[in-house]
Design an enzyme around this catalytic site. Structure first.
Site, PDB file in Angstrom:
ATOM      1  CG  HIS A   1      49.452  73.072  49.500  1.00  0.00           C
ATOM      2  ND1 HIS A   1      49.905  71.953  48.908  1.00  0.00           N
ATOM      3  CD2 HIS A   1      49.979  73.500  50.688  1.00  0.00           C
ATOM      4  CE1 HIS A   1      51.234  71.997  49.542  1.00  0.00           C
ATOM      5  NE2 HIS A   1      51.114  72.690  50.669  1.00  0.00           N
TER       6      HIS A   1
ATOM      7  N   GLY B   1      44.941  60.096  41.448  1.00  0.00           N
ATOM      8  CA  GLY B   1      46.515  60.673  40.907  1.00  0.00           C
ATOM      9  C   GLY B   1      47.533  59.701  41.653  1.00  0.00           C
TER      10      GLY B   1
END
Lengths: 299, 299
Positions: free
Chosen positions: B82, B173
């Site tokens: 994903h 992130g």
């Protein structure tokens, strides 16, 4: 899934708020009971309490309400428009979630037996809990009211109670304990001023004249709105769903060349009945209220 | 009426159960939060948590989940099918009861700003919370994923975050925070084996080819059942209600001489959407979920 039983006791006191408060307090004293609504009616001199609990707590709440009413209400001094025979007059149990009508019949039997034994009040089982067919109809059970039943219960075998003494409690009278499905009040308003159309459709669809089972229906004029209304009570939406009642009326209005202006649901409606409407119109055979998000959150 | 906001964070960890458990535990540590569902997907190496709270608790739960993910997940070591750009990858808020989409936009802004400030993670606002039109679509926000965004965020102005540092967090992130309506997965199965019919109807009704707004639709073959399916996602049932989608399909199947076999609701559906179906088919203009009995009991 939470198990929820609704109980809707009717007490023969609608004027003295302190009395009703004490009765409601006694019901609420059971942990887990939620009192949803209390309606006092001074004309009828009668109060309707709506509460919920699980299979056990609802029984204890109902019993405590019966006991408080026996202490606080004297039917010899009671006057009001509504027919009544007991301090706690009627005590219906209604299946809400995770529980069947048959479960509610058993709850009615257990609570009825306890009221008879511990409070010495004669108990009649009615509606779905009735053990004699003529007692399905509450009016038959309550015929003659407190004053008339005082004599009848002594001599008339057909009036002997299901549980308890064959004599009225001197102040608390007798109590009818029963089980029924939730009632749905559903009206359909028609874009015509011809009351005859509404009356004719009502007659066609109601159970009493050979129409749909578990449907009561009457035709009314809505003067201010310039429309007529088919006013219904659906007494078991699992037998005749709301959608079927609506479609039966739609067939008749189409035949009569009359338009349906709108539908109306009066008061509350069980989640399962709403889901049933959605599943029937969308042809979803396996849709259940378990798929409703809020049920996961709240239930 | 209870105020309920749903939050569906997606975390980039779907294999190490102890990590997911710790994240869920940190969310659950906020009093009033209910965790409804946790789905770990090892192939995608991703977990989807569904929880609810009120306007305040849902923010605190989301923040604690973000903080736990930052401590426990290192994207440099993450592999999975994903696309993803953050340890907490996406964080959508969904209005459930007593709260609007606009409220959820404000919640997304507040939580997004806090994550940026306290956790030093760049935050992109997406879907209904997007401040730039191209960020409505999550795919645009996540383009290049963790690895590609590391450079892009430094130099490409169009990739600057809405909140926080213009540099990726070294291990966590970046995070996309947004607001959206609840998704409804609604399928209609047709009594034909002609896949062309399903594909044609899907094309006719979906928003992307000029059909109904907020409807995504595809045609599929259901081999085992010998039927075809129009499979839909309704992204805002207040814009295009389930009933309107159904009736649009019904018009097309009637025209094509094909019968609707059945509808299907996949997964959960908000109570208001079910009530909407009932009210539209029964023409009840003022019916709301406040009339649902269980809402009084549970809510």
């Amino acid at each position: 899934m939470p198990v929820t039983v609704e109980c809707v006791p009717n007490f023969s006191e609608g004027r003295r708020k302190e009395v009703v408060d004490k009765i409601v307090y006694s019901i609420r004293s059971v942990p887990g009971i939620k009192v949803l609504d209390v309606e006092m009616d001074p004309d009828h001199n009668r109060s309707v309490v709506t509460f919920t609990g699980n299979k056990e707590t609802v029984q204890e709440g109902a019993f405590r309400g019966a006991r408080a009413a026996r202490e606080l209400i004297d039917l010899n001094k009671h006057k009001g428009q509504h027919p009544r025979m007991g301090a706690l007059d009627v005590l219906p149990f209604v299946p809400m979630s995770g529980v069947t009508l048959q479960d509610c019949v058993e709850i009615a039997e257990r609570v009825g037996a306890r009221i008879a034994k511990e409070l010495k009040i004669p108990v009649y089982l009615y509606e779905a809990a009735a053990k004699k067919p003529e007692r399905k109809n509450l009016e038959n059970v309550r015929r003659g009211e407190f004053e008339g039943l005082r004599e009848a219960i002594l001599m008339d075998e057909s009036r002997f109670p299901d549980y308890g003494p064959r004599v009225l409690h001197p102040t608390a009278g007798a109590t009818a304990v029963g089980a029924r499905m939730p009632l749905i009040a559903f009206n359909v308003n028609l874009r015509t001023k011809d009351l005859g159309v509404a009356k004719q459709i009502a007659k066609k669809i109601r159970a009493s004249s050979g129409g749909l089972p578990c449907v009561k229906a009457l035709g009314f004029m809505l003067e201010k709105r310039g429309m007529v209304q088919v006013s219904m009570n659906l007494t078991d939406y699992t037998v005749t769903p709301i959608s079927r009642a609506y479609e039966a009326i739609k067939m008749e209005t189409d035949a009569a060349g009359v338009e349906i202006a709108e539908g109306e649901i009066i008061g509350l409606i069980p989640l399962d009945a709403v889901c049933d409407v959605a599943s029937r119109f969308l042809k979803i055979s396996n849709f259940t209220s378990n798929q409703v998000l809020e049920r996961r959150i709240w239930g």
